[in-house]
Structure formats: structure tokens, C-alpha cells
Design an enzyme around this catalytic site. Structure first.
Site, short mmCIF file in Angstrom:
data_model
loop_
_atom_site.label_atom_id
_atom_site.label_comp_id
_atom_site.label_asym_id
_atom_site.label_seq_id
_atom_site.Cartn_x
_atom_site.Cartn_y
_atom_site.Cartn_z
N LYS A 111 -0.11 3.70 -2.65
CA LYS A 111 -1.13 4.74 -2.53
C LYS A 111 -0.54 6.15 -2.45
O LYS A 111 -1.25 7.13 -2.68
CB LYS A 111 -2.03 4.46 -1.33
CG LYS A 111 -2.87 3.19 -1.45
CD LYS A 111 -3.76 3.01 -0.24
CE LYS A 111 -4.66 1.79 -0.35
NZ LYS A 111 -3.93 0.52 -0.21
N SER A 161 0.79 -1.24 0.00
CA SER A 161 0.00 0.00 0.00
C SER A 161 0.82 1.28 0.00
O SER A 161 0.25 2.37 -0.05
CB SER A 161 -0.96 0.01 1.20
OG SER A 161 -2.03 -0.88 0.97
N SER A 166 -5.33 3.51 4.62
CA SER A 166 -5.02 2.54 3.56
C SER A 166 -6.27 1.81 3.07
O SER A 166 -6.24 0.61 2.81
CB SER A 166 -3.98 1.52 4.05
OG SER A 166 -3.14 1.12 3.00
#
Length: 370
Positions: A146, A143, A200
Site C-alpha cells: 500500500k 500490505s 491498512s
């Protein structure tokens, strides 16, 4: 005649008492012979209260165990031993190997005994490397992806108040991760970005990419184009969430991404908020930061992002200040749920206690020499 009468009288006497003489099993009358069988008495068993406690005494061999049984019968304690078959041994499930382990990065030593296979600490003001371990190796970043998702969204200057809807296309069918955003939930692009960075939220990140002009393919292309423009030559993206292990980058590349994203106040604020409330379709939901250090007063964190999938291990990138000096930290492929946070704390302590040496320049032996 007298003896016959006496025998009949004696027989009748025993029959009346419920017994038969030992030498007289039959009674003869003038008309027929009657056979008499002894009547069995009913035996009533006395009730016994028994308490049994079984204690394993250890293995006799691989197939048997000796079990000690303790019984209490009418207040008296009795101990006995019995051999029983041992349950077959079950081989432990081997731990999931990360991409870093497969590449042998876990064999690289470092003086801090970090649990991360990859670590990099850089002074963003002058690009000085303060600590380095396997920093040029491209690995899955989970993640942390992101952060690039946020950078592309912000630089596209799209309407942040536009309402986005979670659809079935945003459901994770690769890792089957959970989400608090149901299919059909609606939020503004701004709120989607907020919880994607801070907590997240995968479906929020997916919706951000899917609602880019040209859809998700165009969004991923923009992510890779931005990476190249930043000089992230070991980086490649395939989605906006990081759920795919094909999202890869080196620690050196991620340090460049952190510095670029830090230039945007919205990314700094959203990534470091400890908690945030949203109302998808009118239902209030509170999200919390995926990084507990954002609530720790001992840390001055200007930007952060965490990540985890099995192939990547636990990951963490941060822009922070230590003793007033800006520092970018990157930890990839860490073992343990909080191990990346522990490594960051260990690194901070090491930098502070060994000043000014450590805050000048310390370079570790790397597995990626050459």
C-alpha cells in the site's frame, strides 16, 4: 371328621391373615379347588444421595487411563479406581510456513536474535547500511504494498475530493479478509488513501486502484513502472492491496520505496496518524493505526507501514529518527503478531546503547552472499 373341620378352620385362619400354611397350598371345597399364591410384599428403596468426583490419575498406556472416583454416600467417603479408554491422540496442526521459511532464511543467525527472517537498517542520508540480514531476497510483502499504492495515487495528482464507491469488485475473495467498509459505501479519494495507509483498509486500497484511469490493470502497471524507476529490481506487484503473495520485494528495494514516499507530506501524515474518523455514507467510523509505535512517545516516526498475510509473515517498514539521526528500518517475515514491533524496539535499543559504533556501520552476515 373333627380333623377335617380343624384343617378347614386352620386354613381359613391363615387366609384371613394373608398367609398360607406351608403344608397346605390348596383348599378343597365341595364344589371346586382354589389355588392360593403367596402375596409378595412391596419393597420401598431408601433414597441415597451420592456425590461423585472423578480425577484422572494418569496414563497406564497409550490406550487406557486410571481414573480415581470419589463418592460421598450418606456422609461417608468412598474411593474407587477404574480403567477407562483414553481419547486418541490428535496430531498438532503444523504451523504455516512462510516463503522465507521455505527458502531457509530462518536458519540465518543474528546477534539480536530477531524474529524477522529479513532485516535492514539504513541511513538514508548517505545510504550506509547499519544492519543487514537477508536483505537482497525478494519475499511477499503483504500490505507494505500500500505504500507504493499511495505513491502512485499522489504522483498521479488526481482529484482527492472525488467520491469513490466500494463495489463488489473490492471484496477480498483471495484471503477473505474482513472490512468495515460495506459494499456501496462512499468516501473521498483522500479518506480512502488515509485509512489505507494508516489502518491498512483493503477495500479502500482496492477502490483507489480500481478508480485509476484505465482501471486496476493500468494502476498495477504504474506501480511496477514506478518500482523500476526507483531501481527496485527485485520488486513485482499484481494488486493494490498486498493480499496476493505475488506482491514481492526485497528489503533493499523497500528501503528505496520508503525514502521516495517520505518526500510527500501527505503520505508521512496519513501513515503515522494514530487514529482517524471517516463517515462512509454518513455513518461515522473510527480507524486506528495498525502500528502501535505511532502512539509511543519514545519513537519519532516520520513514515511507516505494516503488513501481514500467511505467506509473508508480519512486516514493517519505517522512516524514523534515533538519537537525532534519520534511519530507515525494514523487517520482513517476522513470527508473532507483535514480533515485528519487538524487533524494531530491539534494534533501536541496540543502536542507542552501542553508539557510536552501531550508528557508524555494522554489516551482518547474509544468506544471500554473492
Amino acid at each position: 371328621m373333627i380333623k377335617s373341620a380343624l384343617a378347614i378352620f386352620t386354613t381359613l385362619l391363615f387366609i384371613h391373615a394373608g398367609l398360607a400354611p406351608a403344608n397346605a397350598q390348596t383348599t378343597t371345597t365341595a364344589k371346586k379347588t382354589i389355588v392360593k399364591k403367596p402375596v409378595a410384599k412391596k419393597v420401598v428403596a431408601k433414597r441415597t444421595v451420592t456425590t461423585t468426583k472423578t480425577v484422572a490419575r494418569g496414563s497406564l498406556n497409550n490406550r487406557e487411563k486410571l481414573v480415581r472416583k470419589v463418592s460421598v454416600v450418606k456422609g461417608k467417603r468412598h474411593v474407587s479406581y477404574q480403567r477407562v479408554s483414553a481419547a486418541p491422540s490428535v496430531s498438532p496442526v503444523p504451523p504455516v510456513m512462510t516463503a522465507g521459511d521455505i527458502a531457509g532464511l530462518n536458519m540465518t543467525p543474528d546477534p539480536l536474535a530477531l524474529r524477522s527472517n529479513v532485516a535492514l537498517v539504513v541511513d538514508p542520508a548517505n545510504s550506509q547500511v547499519l544492519f543487514e540480514k537477508n536483505s537482497a531476497v525478494a519475499l511477499p510483502i503483504a500490505s507494505v504494498t500500500k505504500l507504493m499504492t499511495a505513491l502512485v495515487v499522489v504522483e498521479a495528482r488526481m482529484n482527492m475530493e472525488e467520491t469513490l464507491t466500494v463495489t463488489d469488485d473490492d471484496v477480498d475473495r483471495e484471503k477473505h479478509s474482513s472490512s468495515r467498509l460495506r459494499v456501496g459505501a462512499t468516501l473521498s479519494r483522500d479518506d480512502m488513501l488515509h485509512i489505507a495507509l494508516m489502518s491498512s483498509e483493503n477495500r479502500a486500497a482496492s477502490a483507489l486502484g480500481r478508480n485509476y484511469p484505465g482501471g486496476l490493470p493500468a494502476f498495477v502497471a504504474a506501480m511496477n513502472a514506478k518500482a523500476r524507476s526507483l531501481g527496485m529490481m527485485e520488486t513485482h506487484y499484481v494488486d493494490s492491496t498486498g493480499l496476493s503473495s505475488q506482491n514481492v520485494a526485497s528489503a533493499r528495494d523497500l528501503a528505496k520505496l520508503v525514502v521516495a514516499a517520505y518526500n510527500y507530506p501527505i503520505i508521512r501524515q496519513y501513515s503515522t496518524d494514530p487514529k482517524y474518523m471517516v463517515e462512509p455514507s454518513g455513518h461515522a467510523l473510527q480507524y486506528n493505526s495498525s502500528n502501535r509505535l505511532t502512539s509511543n512517545k519514545e519513537w519519532d516516526i516520520g513514515l511507516q507501514k505494516t503488513g501481514f498475510i500467511n505467506e509473508a509473515g508480519h512486516c514493517l517498514v519505517m522512516y524514523t529518527r534515533i538519537e537525532g539521526r534519520p534511519v530507515v528500518m525494514v523487517f520482513l517475515d517476522s513470527k508473532g503478531r507483535l514480533s515485528h514491533v519487538g524487533d524494531a524496539t530491539r534494534m533501536r535499543k541496540w543502536l542507542v546503547e552501542d553508539q557510536p559504533k552501531n550508528l557508524t556501520r555494522v554489516k551482518m552476515v547474509r544468506a544471500d552472499q554473492g
